[in-house]
Design a protein around this motif. Structure first.
Motif, PDB file in Angstrom:
ATOM      1  N   ALA A 190       0.826  -1.205   0.000  1.00  0.00           N
ATOM      2  CA  ALA A 190       0.000   0.000   0.000  1.00  0.00           C
ATOM      3  C   ALA A 190       0.864   1.261   0.000  1.00  0.00           C
ATOM      4  O   ALA A 190       0.497   2.288  -0.563  1.00  0.00           O
ATOM      5  N   ALA A 191       2.022   1.178   0.652  1.00  0.00           N
ATOM      6  CA  ALA A 191       2.907   2.335   0.740  1.00  0.00           C
ATOM      7  C   ALA A 191       3.535   2.625  -0.621  1.00  0.00           C
ATOM      8  O   ALA A 191       3.689   1.723  -1.459  1.00  0.00           O
ATOM      9  N   PRO A 192       3.912   3.897  -0.872  1.00  0.00           N
ATOM     10  CA  PRO A 192       4.589   4.226  -2.127  1.00  0.00           C
ATOM     11  C   PRO A 192       5.884   3.425  -2.263  1.00  0.00           C
ATOM     12  O   PRO A 192       6.534   3.102  -1.258  1.00  0.00           O
ATOM     13  N   PRO A 193       6.267   3.063  -3.475  1.00  0.00           N
ATOM     14  CA  PRO A 193       7.500   2.283  -3.656  1.00  0.00           C
ATOM     15  C   PRO A 193       8.728   3.062  -3.200  1.00  0.00           C
ATOM     16  O   PRO A 193       8.845   4.264  -3.452  1.00  0.00           O
ATOM     17  N   ALA A 194       9.636   2.379  -2.514  1.00  0.00           N
ATOM     18  CA  ALA A 194      10.861   3.022  -2.030  1.00  0.00           C
ATOM     19  C   ALA A 194      11.801   3.301  -3.193  1.00  0.00           C
ATOM     20  O   ALA A 194      11.866   2.540  -4.163  1.00  0.00           O
ATOM     21  N   LEU A 195      12.535   4.395  -3.086  1.00  0.00           N
ATOM     22  CA  LEU A 195      13.502   4.779  -4.112  1.00  0.00           C
ATOM     23  C   LEU A 195      14.816   5.153  -3.449  1.00  0.00           C
ATOM     24  O   LEU A 195      14.831   5.786  -2.380  1.00  0.00           O
ATOM     25  N   TYR A 196      15.925   4.753  -4.062  1.00  0.00           N
ATOM     26  CA  TYR A 196      17.224   5.185  -3.549  1.00  0.00           C
ATOM     27  C   TYR A 196      18.163   5.456  -4.712  1.00  0.00           C
ATOM     28  O   TYR A 196      17.880   5.112  -5.867  1.00  0.00           O
ATOM     29  N   GLY A 197      19.279   6.104  -4.393  1.00  0.00           N
ATOM     30  CA  GLY A 197      20.211   6.506  -5.433  1.00  0.00           C
ATOM     31  C   GLY A 197      21.590   5.918  -5.243  1.00  0.00           C
ATOM     32  O   GLY A 197      22.031   5.654  -4.119  1.00  0.00           O
ATOM     33  N   ILE A 198      22.270   5.699  -6.360  1.00  0.00           N
ATOM     34  CA  ILE A 198      23.658   5.253  -6.387  1.00  0.00           C
ATOM     35  C   ILE A 198      24.387   6.137  -7.389  1.00  0.00           C
ATOM     36  O   ILE A 198      23.764   6.782  -8.233  1.00  0.00           O
TER      37      ILE A 198
END
Length: 246
Positions: free
Chosen positions: A124-132
């Motif tokens: 239900a939560a927004p998809p997690a995003l991260y950076g490299i």
């Protein structure tokens, strides 16, 4: 011969960002790239002729002109480029493709934003995003407030080869990884890429209302490509965790 054939020589760009939209897990990069090209009515700037691209041609609706299935679009006002692909790039030729494309990026002082989906169950939560990042790419992530990965992982396929090329040659590149559906096109994950990754890095406002409103239409349009990608024996682009002790 591998090359980038520029069609719109009159377009002036100043060290632009380039958004890479190769098909991968959830088609997140492709959906985001296609949406941005359409939202800004971007100019067909160049055709890409590199190893790893299937020997096919594409033609648009209501237009008889042919082009390569991998193209670059430009928006001079926003100093933005988008690499759009209608076909998956062969993972077996990912290194050759990366050498071809990244070499042109270096010549044109382009800062690439590489996009990848990380398979995850829908929640239900927004998809997690991260950076490299490589080179000075970390400064863009810090400025945009994008989190680092919470666990060790790797990026595979053509996008992984592009990031590897940047690392090996000490070039600046940014990678954005978003949780996405492992089996089907995921417009919601693409929206997260745009809203929480691409927008703050490029400082360009990108409308995304239609992206969500048209989710069902986008899913139907992309499912055929997703099925073709499932037929590829080798891995395509994805990010995944490396759990060392399991």
């Amino acid at each position: 011969m591998a090359r980038i054939n520029v069609l719109a020589e009159d377009v002036e760009l100043d060290a632009p960002f380039l958004i890479e939209g190769l098909p991968g897990v959830g088609l997140v990069g492709k959906i985001a790239a296609d949406h941005i090209v359409e939202a800004f009515d971007m100019i067909h700037y160049a055709n890409v002729h590199c190893e790893g691209i299937p020997p096919v041609v594409t033609y648009p609706e209501d237009d008889s002109r042919l082009s390569t299935p991998v193209r670059i679009y430009a928006d001079a006002e926003r100093d933005l480029l988008v690499l759009q692909s209608d076909v998956p790039v062969s993972p077996a030729a990912a290194t050759e493709f990366a050498d071809c494309v990244a070499g042109w990026f270096e010549e044109e002082a382009v800062t690439p934003l590489y996009l990848s989906g990380r398979p995850a169950e829908k929640e239900a939560a927004p998809p997690a995003l991260y950076g490299i990042a490589t080179g000075e790419g970390g400064t863009h992530l810090d400025r945009a407030g994008i989190d680092a990965p919470s666990e060790m992982g790797l990026v595979t396929g053509p996008t992984g080869a592009l990031l590897s090329h940047a690392l090996e040659n000490d070039r600046t590149a940014v990678g954005l990884v978003v949780e996405s559906d492992p089996q089907f096109p995921d417009p919601e994950a693409s929206r997260a890429l745009i809203t929480h990754g691409i927008e703050p890095i490029t400082d360009v406002d990108i409308p995304t209302d239609t992206l969500v409103d048209r989710a069902d239409e986008i899913q139907r349009a992309k499912e055929q490509l997703a099925m073709r990608m499932q037929d590829i024996e080798e891995e395509s682009t994805e990010a995944r965790p490396l759990r060392m002790y399991q």
